[in-house]
Design an enzyme around this catalytic site. Structure first.
Site, PDB file in Angstrom:
ATOM      1  N   HIS A  17      44.070  44.082  49.610  1.00  0.00           N
ATOM      2  CA  HIS A  17      42.976  43.206  50.087  1.00  0.00           C
ATOM      3  C   HIS A  17      42.498  43.667  51.458  1.00  0.00           C
ATOM      4  CE1 HIS A  17      45.506  41.058  53.024  1.00  0.00           C
ATOM      5  NE2 HIS A  17      46.446  41.004  52.067  1.00  0.00           N
TER       6      HIS A  17
ATOM      7  N   CYS B 283      51.660  42.586  51.255  1.00  0.00           N
ATOM      8  CA  CYS B 283      50.455  43.190  50.694  1.00  0.00           C
ATOM      9  C   CYS B 283      50.102  44.486  51.427  1.00  0.00           C
ATOM     10  CB  CYS B 283      49.287  42.216  50.796  1.00  0.00           C
ATOM     11  SG  CYS B 283      49.441  40.797  49.678  1.00  0.00           S
TER      12      CYS B 283
END
Length: 452
Positions: A407, A428
């Protein structure tokens, strides 16, 4: 002369009366007594009433011993009483006495049906129980018969002849005991009770089976795994085939073992992989959620059905998961590579580098997991929620089943280097906003993501 004639006449008359009286008495006597020399199952009952004859039969037959002989040797002895031969014979004796002529002199012979009836008046349950028990006991060290069967010799199917044995069939033994009783004998020939092979080499079904097995064993059986081809060896195929219970069968365990060997060779799910990285050469990447595996149970059943048809086949293997691309490799040549050591990411499409960028992975306390994953969803304007954060992002592409994904991270002032050591993510892979905006448009759901 007249006087002499009268005397002769008188003598004849007296004789006739005497004979008539004799036969009358005899007739009356043998209405309820058996004629002289009458025998039933070897027991003399002449001159006896039904009641007396019944008692004699019960006493005699109950005390008779029967020898089970095998090859001239007595292997067991059983009394008539154990076989139920001391039962009541009244009904059959009444039937027999009604057949005799009280004026006659010859004994009545038992018909076959009456012999059987007398033998069956023994306790058939007792005979069967004895035969079952004795057969089990005698069979301890005896050889069972072997059916004729189809075997493979020197790569060819042949019929192996049946083999006789000396194990005793309990049902046959019970019948032999009953036959011996009916025949007024006391020696039961055990050899007549030997179990026989159920299948013999002359059976036409067996010959047909050889023809079918030869045809099936010569088929070309191919399994396709993308562009990998696995041909089942003829010897392996032959080892699976047999003829049982009147039908050609394929060994499920044999096929399952072969399919398992293919799974060991080709399955990638839950397996580490050797990966040729951009900067670090060949690296070992642990398993992730990306992977491919053969559906072994379903594949086994499918192969058995195809083999039974006896025709050449080329079957695409039944599988689950993701992997094995057109080039025959698991990951293929289109993938995203994330190098945690170098804090860098590359996207290759059809083997060509499309774009790359520095990134920020998880900090040491919440590291980005290593493994082979894939992009399983693409979302715009999502909100990432964790135990201590709630962060909106413009581009979100999850890669595993724990909430890790790629992301944009507009809050990161820099990417790459050792920035992740103190400012890394919760797991992430943080991307520069401008880079992921372009990446979003060129990657597809299902693209492998290799993290190491």
């Amino acid at each position: 002369m007249k006087k002499k004639g009268w005397i002769i006449t008188s003598v004849i008359a007296v004789a006739v009366v005497a004979v008539a009286a004799f036969f009358g008495v005899r007739s009356s006597h043998y209405r309820d007594h058996f004629l002289p020399k009458t025998e039933v199952m070897g027991v003399t009952i002449g001159g006896k009433t039904v009641k007396a004859a019944n008692q004699t039969l019960k006493a005699k037959l109950g005390n008779v011993n029967y020898q089970l002989t095998d090859q001239g040797k007595t292997v067991a002895t059983v009394s008539g009483q154990e076989l139920g031969l001391n039962r009541d014979y009244t009904a059959l004796l009444n039937k027999l006495i009604k057949k005799q002529n009280p004026w006659g002199f010859t004994t009545v012979v038992l018909a076959k049906g009456e012999q059987s009836a007398l033998a069956s008046s023994a306790d058939q349950t007792a005979i069967k129980a004895y035969a079952t028990s004795e057969a089990q006991s005698l069979n301890t060290n005896r050889t069972a018969p072997e059916d004729a069967k189809v075997t493979v010799e020197n790569g060819d199917y042949v019929i192996q002849k049946e083999k006789a044995g000396n194990q005793i069939d309990a049902t046959k033994l019970a019948n032999e005991i009953a036959s011996t009783i009916q025949a007024n004998q006391t020696k039961v020939q055990v050899a007549k009770s030997y179990a026989k092979p159920k299948v013999v080499s002359s059976d036409s079904e067996l010959k047909d089976a050889v023809t079918k097995l030869k045809a099936i064993s010569k088929i070309k059986a191919v399994i396709t795994i993308t562009n990998h081809k696995e041909t089942i060896p003829t010897a392996t195929l032959q080892s699976w085939l047999s003829y049982q219970d009147g039908a050609v069968t394929v060994s499920e365990s044999g096929v399952a073992k072969y399919v398992a060997s293919l799974a060991t060779k080709y399955n990638t799910y839950d397996k580490s992989r050797q990966f040729q990285s951009t900067k670090r050469g060949t690296v070992t990447v642990p398993a992730g959620i990306y992977g491919w595996s053969i559906r072994q149970s379903a594949e086994t059943k499918a192969l058995i059905e195809l083999i039974k048809k006896g025709a050449d086949f080329d079957q695409t293997v039944l599988y689950q998961g993701t992997g094995y691309h057109a080039d025959g490799t698991d990951i293929g040549n289109t993938y995203i590579e994330v190098d945690k050591v170098n804090q860098h990411e590359w996207f290759y499409k059809n083997g060509q580098l499309v774009m790359e960028s520095d990134v920020v992975t998880g900090k040491p306390s919440t590291p980005t997991p290593s493994g082979v994953f894939d992009i399983w969803s693409k979302q715009r304007n999502a909100t990432l929620v964790g135990e201590d954060y709630k962060t909106p992002v413009s581009y979100w592409m999850p890669i595993d089943n724990t909430g890790v994904g790629l992301h944009d991270a507009s809050w990161q002032p820099t990417f790459g280097g050792d920035w992740y050591l103190k400012h890394g993510s919760h797991g992430c892979v943080n991307q520069p906003p401008a880079f992921i905006a372009k990446l979003w448009n060129v990657v597809s759901v299902g693209t492998p993501v290799v993290v190491f």
